[in-house]
Write a protein that holds these residues in place. Structure first.
Motif, mmCIF file in Angstrom:
data_model
loop_
_atom_site.group_PDB
_atom_site.id
_atom_site.type_symbol
_atom_site.label_atom_id
_atom_site.label_comp_id
_atom_site.label_asym_id
_atom_site.label_seq_id
_atom_site.Cartn_x
_atom_site.Cartn_y
_atom_site.Cartn_z
ATOM 1 N N LEU A 192 0.838 -1.200 0.000
ATOM 2 C CA LEU A 192 0.000 0.000 0.000
ATOM 3 C C LEU A 192 0.874 1.252 0.000
ATOM 4 O O LEU A 192 1.983 1.253 0.567
ATOM 5 C CB LEU A 192 -0.928 0.004 1.213
ATOM 6 C CG LEU A 192 -1.953 -1.140 1.251
ATOM 7 C CD1 LEU A 192 -2.833 -1.016 2.477
ATOM 8 C CD2 LEU A 192 -2.792 -1.152 -0.020
ATOM 9 N N GLU A 193 0.386 2.307 -0.623
ATOM 10 C CA GLU A 193 1.164 3.542 -0.744
ATOM 11 C C GLU A 193 0.377 4.728 -0.199
ATOM 12 O O GLU A 193 -0.857 4.782 -0.289
ATOM 13 C CB GLU A 193 1.538 3.780 -2.208
ATOM 14 C CG GLU A 193 2.437 2.692 -2.785
ATOM 15 C CD GLU A 193 2.829 2.967 -4.226
ATOM 16 O OE1 GLU A 193 2.361 3.998 -4.777
ATOM 17 O OE2 GLU A 193 3.600 2.173 -4.795
ATOM 18 N N GLY A 206 -2.848 8.627 -2.459
ATOM 19 C CA GLY A 206 -2.396 7.257 -2.329
ATOM 20 C C GLY A 206 -3.585 6.319 -2.388
ATOM 21 O O GLY A 206 -4.640 6.659 -2.928
ATOM 22 N N HIS A 207 -3.426 5.132 -1.805
ATOM 23 C CA HIS A 207 -4.534 4.183 -1.783
ATOM 24 C C HIS A 207 -5.645 4.678 -0.857
ATOM 25 O O HIS A 207 -5.384 5.286 0.182
ATOM 26 C CB HIS A 207 -4.051 2.811 -1.310
ATOM 27 C CG HIS A 207 -3.339 2.030 -2.386
ATOM 28 N ND1 HIS A 207 -1.970 1.921 -2.434
ATOM 29 C CD2 HIS A 207 -3.816 1.325 -3.449
ATOM 30 C CE1 HIS A 207 -1.621 1.176 -3.472
ATOM 31 N NE2 HIS A 207 -2.724 0.808 -4.109
ATOM 32 N N VAL A 240 -9.129 -1.729 -1.633
ATOM 33 C CA VAL A 240 -8.500 -0.416 -1.799
ATOM 34 C C VAL A 240 -8.736 0.085 -3.225
ATOM 35 O O VAL A 240 -8.872 -0.697 -4.171
ATOM 36 C CB VAL A 240 -6.989 -0.466 -1.492
ATOM 37 C CG1 VAL A 240 -6.754 -0.811 -0.030
ATOM 38 C CG2 VAL A 240 -6.274 -1.465 -2.387
ATOM 39 N N TRP A 241 -8.778 1.407 -3.341
ATOM 40 C CA TRP A 241 -9.030 2.071 -4.627
ATOM 41 C C TRP A 241 -7.889 3.036 -4.913
ATOM 42 O O TRP A 241 -7.414 3.740 -4.020
ATOM 43 C CB TRP A 241 -10.345 2.835 -4.536
ATOM 44 C CG TRP A 241 -10.792 3.518 -5.804
ATOM 45 C CD1 TRP A 241 -11.680 3.039 -6.703
ATOM 46 C CD2 TRP A 241 -10.403 4.820 -6.280
ATOM 47 N NE1 TRP A 241 -11.872 3.949 -7.727
ATOM 48 C CE2 TRP A 241 -11.099 5.054 -7.490
ATOM 49 C CE3 TRP A 241 -9.539 5.807 -5.804
ATOM 50 C CZ2 TRP A 241 -10.953 6.234 -8.218
ATOM 51 C CZ3 TRP A 241 -9.372 6.968 -6.535
ATOM 52 C CH2 TRP A 241 -10.088 7.177 -7.725
ATOM 53 N N ARG A 242 -7.460 3.058 -6.166
ATOM 54 C CA ARG A 242 -6.477 4.047 -6.595
ATOM 55 C C ARG A 242 -6.530 4.194 -8.120
ATOM 56 O O ARG A 242 -6.551 3.192 -8.835
ATOM 57 C CB ARG A 242 -5.059 3.665 -6.168
ATOM 58 C CG ARG A 242 -4.056 4.802 -6.393
ATOM 59 C CD ARG A 242 -2.689 4.473 -5.863
ATOM 60 N NE ARG A 242 -1.847 5.647 -5.851
ATOM 61 C CZ ARG A 242 -0.553 5.646 -5.531
ATOM 62 N NH1 ARG A 242 0.036 4.514 -5.191
ATOM 63 N NH2 ARG A 242 0.147 6.766 -5.545
ATOM 64 N N THR A 246 -9.799 -0.909 -8.435
ATOM 65 C CA THR A 246 -10.039 -1.502 -7.121
ATOM 66 C C THR A 246 -9.354 -2.860 -7.041
ATOM 67 O O THR A 246 -9.387 -3.642 -8.000
ATOM 68 C CB THR A 246 -11.546 -1.661 -6.864
ATOM 69 O OG1 THR A 246 -12.181 -0.371 -6.897
ATOM 70 C CG2 THR A 246 -11.796 -2.293 -5.508
ATOM 71 N N GLU A 247 -8.730 -3.127 -5.923
ATOM 72 C CA GLU A 247 -8.108 -4.425 -5.701
ATOM 73 C C GLU A 247 -8.244 -4.809 -4.231
ATOM 74 O O GLU A 247 -8.593 -3.978 -3.387
ATOM 75 C CB GLU A 247 -6.631 -4.405 -6.098
ATOM 76 C CG GLU A 247 -5.782 -3.447 -5.287
ATOM 77 C CD GLU A 247 -4.313 -3.523 -5.658
ATOM 78 O OE1 GLU A 247 -3.819 -4.653 -5.840
ATOM 79 O OE2 GLU A 247 -3.667 -2.458 -5.750
#
Length: 259
Positions: A192-193, A206-207, A240-242, A246-247
């Motif tokens: 995660l970032e 970020g995420h 998480v979304w970025r 989504t993943e």
């Protein structure tokens, strides 16, 4: 604080409190013969429609008993602190100001919840009351007695409520924006970032955490509330979304750092 048992008042000392669950533990010095504990039930097997009883001091009228049914389960409400309380029990038993902190019992006299709030446009009972489920109480109270606070597991991220609200609103996404990722933490290990702020003040998000174990996360407060259901060492699946994608990632929760 003072605690009244029958006709006797006792000074009470604060042992610990959990603001996100609206619960506290008090200690009194009273003769053991006066201390008769309630039997503790469970809330995971409650059913809508079953009979319940609420005890409290509505409007200062002590030793008041009201009755009703479980109206709904799994409700989400806001505590007086503004934090989110999840999975509360809804009841139509009359609950009024002065009932908060009192027990919600099943027909066998077992504790199944702690009354916490009402929904009322007028300030009086409208037949919609809420109780913190006893399974939450049973999980939290040992921490309050031992540590004076809830031992909340660490995800390994830093959060900023104001920044998160502003960025998620701009992006049209509900969730908790990760401000920074702690080195060596579970979030870092999961890839995660965090969010970057350039020298010119441009925010590169970020995420954004939008769910945990399939349960939605709409804000930083939601994320903190959800984490209260876990213990250090548990592994959770984060949604998480970025950048429009989504993943799901798995993160192992860590114990809080010792001061």
């Amino acid at each position: 604080a003072k605690v009244t048992l029958g006709d006797d008042d006792f000074d009470a000392a604060l042992v610990g409190y959990a603001e996100h669950q609206d619960l506290a533990v008090l200690r009194i010095e009273a003769p053991r013969a006066k201390l008769v504990p309630l039997r503790v039930g469970t809330s995971q097997d409650l059913r809508v429609g079953q009979q319940v009883y609420a005890i409290g001091n509505p409007f200062g009228l002590d030793h008041t008993l009201t009755t009703g049914i479980v109206s709904a389960l799994g409700r989400t409400i806001r505590a007086v602190t503004g934090s989110t309380i999840f999975d509360v029990v809804q009841t139509d038993a009359a609950i009024n100001p002065g009932n908060s902190g009192g027990p919600l019992l099943d027909s066998g006299g077992r504790l199944i919840g702690v009354n916490t709030a009402i929904y009322s446009p007028s300030g009086a009972s409208a037949g919609i009351g809420f109780a913190v489920p006893v399974d939450t109480v049973s999980r939290i109270v040992p921490d309050l007695i031992e540590h004076g606070r809830v031992v909340r597991p660490i995800l390994g991220v830093h959060l900023d409520r104001r920044l998160s609200a502003a960025v998620t609103r701009r992006l049209g996404v509900e969730g908790a924006l990760i401000r920074d990722v702690a080195r060596g933490g579970g979030a870092a290990a999961a890839g995660l970032e965090g969010t970057e702020v350039t020298r010119r003040g441009r925010v590169v998000p970020g995420h954004i955490i939008t769910g945990i174990d399939g349960k939605p996360v709409a804000s930083v407060g939601d994320l903190l509330g959800r984490l209260g259901s876990y213990r250090p060492g548990d592994t959770v699946t984060l949604t998480v979304w970025r950048d429009g994608e989504t993943e799901e990632v798995r993160v192992r929760l860590q114990p809080p750092k010792q001061n």
